[in-house]
Design an enzyme around this catalytic site. Structure first.
Site, PDB file in Angstrom:
ATOM      1  N   GLY A  76       6.385   0.014   4.003  1.00 56.76           N
ATOM      2  CA  GLY A  76       5.154  -0.338   3.319  1.00 56.76           C
ATOM      3  C   GLY A  76       5.423  -0.675   1.858  1.00 56.76           C
ATOM      4  O   GLY A  76       6.510  -1.159   1.526  1.00 56.76           O
ATOM      5  N   GLU A  77       4.437  -0.420   1.002  1.00 58.40           N
ATOM      6  CA  GLU A  77       4.501  -0.719  -0.440  1.00 58.40           C
ATOM      7  C   GLU A  77       4.487  -2.220  -0.722  1.00 58.40           C
ATOM      8  O   GLU A  77       4.498  -2.631  -1.877  1.00 58.40           O
ATOM      9  CB  GLU A  77       5.767  -0.139  -1.101  1.00 58.40           C
ATOM     10  N   GLY A  78       4.556  -3.051   0.320  1.00 58.56           N
ATOM     11  CA  GLY A  78       4.733  -4.490   0.127  1.00 58.56           C
ATOM     12  C   GLY A  78       6.196  -4.903   0.166  1.00 58.56           C
ATOM     13  O   GLY A  78       6.525  -6.059  -0.131  1.00 58.56           O
ATOM     14  N   GLU A 107       0.817  -1.214   0.000  1.00 55.49           N
ATOM     15  CA  GLU A 107       0.000   0.000   0.000  1.00 55.49           C
ATOM     16  C   GLU A 107       0.848   1.259   0.000  1.00 55.49           C
ATOM     17  O   GLU A 107       2.001   1.252   0.395  1.00 55.49           O
ATOM     18  CB  GLU A 107      -0.930   0.042   1.200  1.00 55.49           C
TER      19      GLU A 107
END
Lengths: 317, 317
Positions: free
Chosen positions: A284-286, A143
């Site tokens: 984040g971002e995966g 995300e």
């Protein structure tokens, strides 16, 4: 999961040219993966990373170290291949999809009312559901959304109990007075939604579109028997909404890493998920989950590629 | 390491599209790697895994759950591509070399005298030195040798202090009476070499050819500015002989993982090395370190591949 495939994988594991248990968690991972894939000797050929992005009304209250326009700027960065998650997806052979969710219209400030309408949260869940590639064999959801650790902290507090201060942390880098403000915003949000107890209701009231997108994708992956590697604090909060709605909803999910966001470890414990990695990431971002694709690939490569004692002519002790 | 390259890497790190420090240990790894490679924006294109194999006279004392002929059988398995390390080397794009060291002639039983002669340990160190590919950009050294956790436990006890029982563990799976016997054998070895204090002397007296091979390769990697990812208990014992001979000898070495062999964590602490992974592996062969190549590749991919705030047009908070 497929009991026969798991049993077949366990049987194979016992014959591989290594002392029993010597590959540690890699052995458990391989058998868990085999069960979900319905194949005692599976391979990983098509990992998928999906990054969902959303904007948060609560960001206007000054809860982040970054301004809200960074969400749309980072989506452009994802699309141009310049973000950390792009590099990790490429390193581990994953396709990457970016799903921006109505960035021009932030969700409502959840301290004043529900972040999303019922139609809004369903649309975001649906966007997540639709983003999963049927041919994927591992899924990472990540995300981007300025303000979303505030949202995740509120969700965690409501789902797992305690006070806002127990679950509110630095996010991208707030400290001192800014952290006190952020904690107060989380507390205000909780006060505004005192009645919510169901996971999906909590997601609608205090979550965001990118959190709902991740939840929808995780649910879809289960329906397709695609194992999921879970990312950090925000991803785990979104996933926890599924678990609190339906116990066992995350059986196809492994925790990719433990974030440096302090409360993430507590959330993983509450969910009974032991992280594969703990390297101090808090982006984040995966990213943490994408890094853990390497561990999962290693586990499956050993399980499915190694010779048995009989094949190799090695004495088995 | 190259101070200019490290400084250049640190400068670049501060400009990448992420909050400061958000990639945690990946950022430290990338800068350390850049320093050793003399390049502020390096890449990893040629990892090498070398597996050294040796036989141990002390194996005749029943210290292992497996018979000594497994060493030569596993070498054949390595050469045929059937072992765990083969799968991991392939997964992370590493070339793999196998160096069997005089397997038909086990080292002498170190409870009765030095395991190797001076010429013998020098030959094994030299074999390790010569096995490193000049073009490699990351090195993993692993080992196979029935009885070698006994050897490593004796080395660790002498290098780090304490009693044989503090450093002797299950190895490939000895328990109860067999573990008590193994501990006694370690104690007997220590008693037989009371005078040794220098790292390389200890390596000669209580080590084995595969341990010396690993030490030689680690030293050679330093001379070639090739960063090394260290494996588990036996690899670390071999590496520690270098550190105890010359402080700082392992500055180009990162700990790939923490083994399930209980004393490995203590050895890493004593060396000031924090492991990248801790997944319960206790196989040797270089497996834990090979798995950690994935982490290092991810770190370098992010560092060298990400856009800067200026390049991506992202506000930097």
């Amino acid at each position: 999961p497929d009991g026969d495939a798991m049993a077949g994988a366990a049987d194979r594991n016992g014959q591989l040219t290594k002392p029993p248990g010597a590959l540690g968690r890699l052995e458990d991972l391989a058998q868990w993966y085999a069960g979900w894939r319905g194949n005692p000797r599976p391979s990983i050929d098509a990992p998928q990373v999906i990054v969902f992005a959303g904007n948060h009304g609560v960001a206007a209250r000054g809860v982040s170290a970054f301004p809200p326009e960074v969400t749309v700027q980072m989506v452009a960065n994802f699309e141009q291949g310049g973000a950390a998650i792009n590099q990790l997806a490429r390193t581990f052979g994953a396709r990457m999809d970016v799903v921006p969710l109505d960035l021009d219209t932030p969700t409502a400030d959840f301290t004043e009312g529900p972040a999303m309408t019922e139609a809004g949260v369903v649309a975001a869940l649906r966007a997540g559901w639709d983003a999963v590639a049927e041919e994927a064999d591992v899924l990472v959801v990540g995300e981007m959304g300025i303000g979303n650790t505030t949202s995740a902290a509120a969700i965690a507090t409501r789902l797992f109990g305690g006070d806002a201060g127990d679950w509110t942390g630095r996010g991208t880098g707030v400290e001192g007075d800014a952290l006190a403000l952020k904690t107060q915003v989380v507390a205000d949000g909780l006060a505004a939604h005192g009645s919510a107890t169901d996971g999906l209701d909590i997601l609608m009231r205090m979550g965001g579109r990118e959190l709902a997108g991740m939840a929808g994708a995780i649910a879809r992956a289960r329906s397709l028997c695609i194992p999921v590697v879970m990312d950090g604090f925000i991803c785990t909060a979104a996933a926890a909404c599924l678990e609190k709605t339906q116990e066992g909803a995350l059986d196809h999910v492994v925790a990719g890493h433990q974030s440096a966001e302090a409360a993430h470890g507590h959330m993983l414990e509450a969910l009974g998920k032991e992280p594969l990695l703990s390297l101090g990431l808090r982006l984040g971002e995966g990213t943490g989950a994408a890094l853990a694709i390497g561990v999962l690939k290693g586990a499956i490569a050993c399980h499915s590629g190694m010779a048995t004692f009989a094949e190799a002519g090695v004495a088995d002790g």
